[in-house]
Design a protein around this motif. Sequence first.
Motif, PDB file in Angstrom:
ATOM      1  N   ALA A  54      45.224  67.955 -17.934  1.00  0.00           N
ATOM      2  CA  ALA A  54      44.295  68.147 -16.821  1.00  0.00           C
ATOM      3  C   ALA A  54      44.189  69.603 -16.358  1.00  0.00           C
ATOM      4  CB  ALA A  54      44.699  67.261 -15.648  1.00  0.00           C
ATOM      5  N   LYS A  55      45.266  70.371 -16.499  1.00  0.00           N
ATOM      6  CA  LYS A  55      45.214  71.771 -16.062  1.00  0.00           C
ATOM      7  C   LYS A  55      44.670  72.696 -17.144  1.00  0.00           C
ATOM      8  CE  LYS A  55      49.125  71.401 -12.845  1.00  0.00           C
ATOM      9  NZ  LYS A  55      50.487  71.936 -12.534  1.00  0.00           N
ATOM     10  N   VAL A  56      44.804  72.307 -18.395  1.00  0.00           N
ATOM     11  CA  VAL A  56      44.325  73.128 -19.506  1.00  0.00           C
ATOM     12  C   VAL A  56      42.822  72.959 -19.699  1.00  0.00           C
ATOM     13  CG1 VAL A  56      44.486  73.483 -22.011  1.00  0.00           C
ATOM     14  CG2 VAL A  56      46.566  73.097 -20.667  1.00  0.00           C
ATOM     15  N   ILE A  57      42.333  71.750 -19.522  1.00  0.00           N
ATOM     16  CA  ILE A  57      40.921  71.448 -19.801  1.00  0.00           C
ATOM     17  C   ILE A  57      39.959  72.368 -19.045  1.00  0.00           C
ATOM     18  CG2 ILE A  57      39.113  69.694 -19.524  1.00  0.00           C
ATOM     19  CD1 ILE A  57      41.282  67.600 -20.233  1.00  0.00           C
ATOM     20  N   PRO A  58      40.084  72.522 -17.717  1.00  0.00           N
ATOM     21  CA  PRO A  58      39.105  73.375 -17.025  1.00  0.00           C
ATOM     22  C   PRO A  58      39.168  74.838 -17.443  1.00  0.00           C
ATOM     23  CG  PRO A  58      40.844  72.675 -15.520  1.00  0.00           C
ATOM     24  CD  PRO A  58      41.001  71.874 -16.762  1.00  0.00           C
ATOM     25  N   LEU A  59      40.333  75.306 -17.863  1.00  0.00           N
ATOM     26  CA  LEU A  59      40.461  76.689 -18.329  1.00  0.00           C
ATOM     27  C   LEU A  59      39.680  76.889 -19.626  1.00  0.00           C
ATOM     28  CD1 LEU A  59      44.283  77.257 -17.671  1.00  0.00           C
ATOM     29  CD2 LEU A  59      42.352  77.971 -16.240  1.00  0.00           C
ATOM     30  N   LEU A  60      39.709  75.898 -20.492  1.00  0.00           N
ATOM     31  CA  LEU A  60      38.954  75.971 -21.747  1.00  0.00           C
ATOM     32  C   LEU A  60      37.462  75.792 -21.501  1.00  0.00           C
ATOM     33  CD1 LEU A  60      41.297  73.866 -24.076  1.00  0.00           C
ATOM     34  CD2 LEU A  60      41.214  76.357 -23.819  1.00  0.00           C
ATOM     35  N   GLN A  61      37.120  74.870 -20.626  1.00  0.00           N
ATOM     36  CA  GLN A  61      35.705  74.646 -20.317  1.00  0.00           C
ATOM     37  C   GLN A  61      35.076  75.878 -19.681  1.00  0.00           C
ATOM     38  OE1 GLN A  61      36.056  71.077 -17.926  1.00  0.00           O
ATOM     39  NE2 GLN A  61      35.522  69.747 -19.659  1.00  0.00           N
ATOM     40  N   ALA A  69      39.802  65.132 -24.747  1.00  0.00           N
ATOM     41  CA  ALA A  69      41.216  64.744 -24.678  1.00  0.00           C
ATOM     42  C   ALA A  69      41.335  63.299 -25.138  1.00  0.00           C
ATOM     43  CB  ALA A  69      41.765  64.908 -23.261  1.00  0.00           C
ATOM     44  N   VAL A  70      42.067  63.098 -26.215  1.00  0.00           N
ATOM     45  CA  VAL A  70      42.217  61.767 -26.807  1.00  0.00           C
ATOM     46  C   VAL A  70      43.209  60.941 -25.997  1.00  0.00           C
ATOM     47  CG1 VAL A  70      42.917  60.495 -28.873  1.00  0.00           C
ATOM     48  CG2 VAL A  70      41.728  62.690 -29.092  1.00  0.00           C
ATOM     49  N   GLN A  71      42.897  59.671 -25.802  1.00  0.00           N
ATOM     50  CA  GLN A  71      43.811  58.748 -25.132  1.00  0.00           C
ATOM     51  C   GLN A  71      44.513  57.929 -26.216  1.00  0.00           C
ATOM     52  OE1 GLN A  71      43.932  58.760 -21.571  1.00  0.00           O
ATOM     53  NE2 GLN A  71      45.840  57.664 -21.870  1.00  0.00           N
ATOM     54  N   LEU A 243      52.321  72.711 -20.938  1.00  0.00           N
ATOM     55  CA  LEU A 243      50.890  72.509 -20.703  1.00  0.00           C
ATOM     56  C   LEU A 243      50.589  72.206 -19.251  1.00  0.00           C
ATOM     57  CD1 LEU A 243      49.952  69.038 -22.308  1.00  0.00           C
ATOM     58  CD2 LEU A 243      52.240  69.768 -21.680  1.00  0.00           C
ATOM     59  N   LEU A 244      51.597  71.741 -18.487  1.00  0.00           N
ATOM     60  CA  LEU A 244      51.436  71.502 -17.056  1.00  0.00           C
ATOM     61  C   LEU A 244      52.063  72.598 -16.204  1.00  0.00           C
ATOM     62  CD1 LEU A 244      52.057  67.650 -16.884  1.00  0.00           C
ATOM     63  CD2 LEU A 244      49.975  68.831 -16.165  1.00  0.00           C
ATOM     64  N   SER A 245      53.188  73.145 -16.645  1.00  0.00           N
ATOM     65  CA  SER A 245      53.867  74.156 -15.833  1.00  0.00           C
ATOM     66  C   SER A 245      53.302  75.552 -16.047  1.00  0.00           C
ATOM     67  CB  SER A 245      55.374  74.152 -16.121  1.00  0.00           C
ATOM     68  OG  SER A 245      55.644  74.505 -17.462  1.00  0.00           O
ATOM     69  N   GLN A 246      52.749  75.812 -17.245  1.00  0.00           N
ATOM     70  CA  GLN A 246      52.163  77.118 -17.537  1.00  0.00           C
ATOM     71  C   GLN A 246      50.867  76.948 -18.351  1.00  0.00           C
ATOM     72  OE1 GLN A 246      54.719  80.448 -18.340  1.00  0.00           O
ATOM     73  NE2 GLN A 246      56.560  79.230 -18.026  1.00  0.00           N
ATOM     74  N   PRO A 247      49.889  76.276 -17.763  1.00  0.00           N
ATOM     75  CA  PRO A 247      48.665  75.951 -18.500  1.00  0.00           C
ATOM     76  C   PRO A 247      47.881  77.179 -18.962  1.00  0.00           C
ATOM     77  CG  PRO A 247      48.384  75.513 -16.149  1.00  0.00           C
ATOM     78  CD  PRO A 247      49.845  75.771 -16.376  1.00  0.00           C
TER      79      PRO A 247
END
Length: 265
Positions: A54-61, A69-71, A243-247
């Motif tokens: 969730a924190k990485v996605i907006p940075l890439l977008q 993101a695959v479930q 990926l959550l602590s240092q996205p």
Amino acid sequence: MKIHTTLAIALSAAALSLLSIPAVQAQDAATASAGPIKNVVLVHGLYADASSWAKVIPLLQAKGLHVTAVQNPTTSLDADVDAVKRALAMQDGPTVLVAHSYAGMVISQAGDDPKVKGLVYVAARAPDAGEDYPALTKKFAPAPASGGLQWSADGYGMLSEQAFLHDFAGDLPQQEAEVYFAVQQPVGKPVTTAKTSVAAWHDKPTWYAVSTEDRTINPDLERFMAQRMKAHTVEIAASHVSLLSQPEKIANLILQATHATEPQQ
């Protein structure tokens, strides 16, 4: 006679023009494939779900990337590979495939898809084809998180709350770690004995983020796998869930992969 000559010249020019179309199209395709990659598919690991990105996605977008993101069901390796392949089939063009933790096995298997132009491993497993990953881990000091794995009577495993908060997501604020624990996804028993039949990292450019404070996968094992793949490697002072602590650092590594046309070794 002059009319026939003029007509012949015109027809010859038209023929040459038609013959040149495939060459022009091939050149255009080559130019397009050499540019930055626009598609990124993110694959989560065990004890988590797609919200872990969730924190990485907006940075890439924000950089103009199309992100999926695959479930994963995390019931078996085959089921997870199928989920990734379905996501890849929906991508319009070249794609970078990114994995966290166990999902490294998944992208190593699914990464032979021709759309995949690069593989990014985030504190991830990267066994060779047919390799026994549990046996590989025994060559290194055991990671503490494995001691907190608890199994239900019907064959599904989850980390205890103590192991999750301390050994899996140890560098997150406690409230955030507890939310992450609440969405923990059970793992099916077949995952623990699965072996990949493909190791796409032999043929694709690779990147690897080592978590130096990892208590779920031994950091030395991560370094070994990254070196064996000849991956472009960064080290991040983080727990297993960088990926959550240092996205930002993870997003930057993925961006490197989307802009590279050759393996960074």
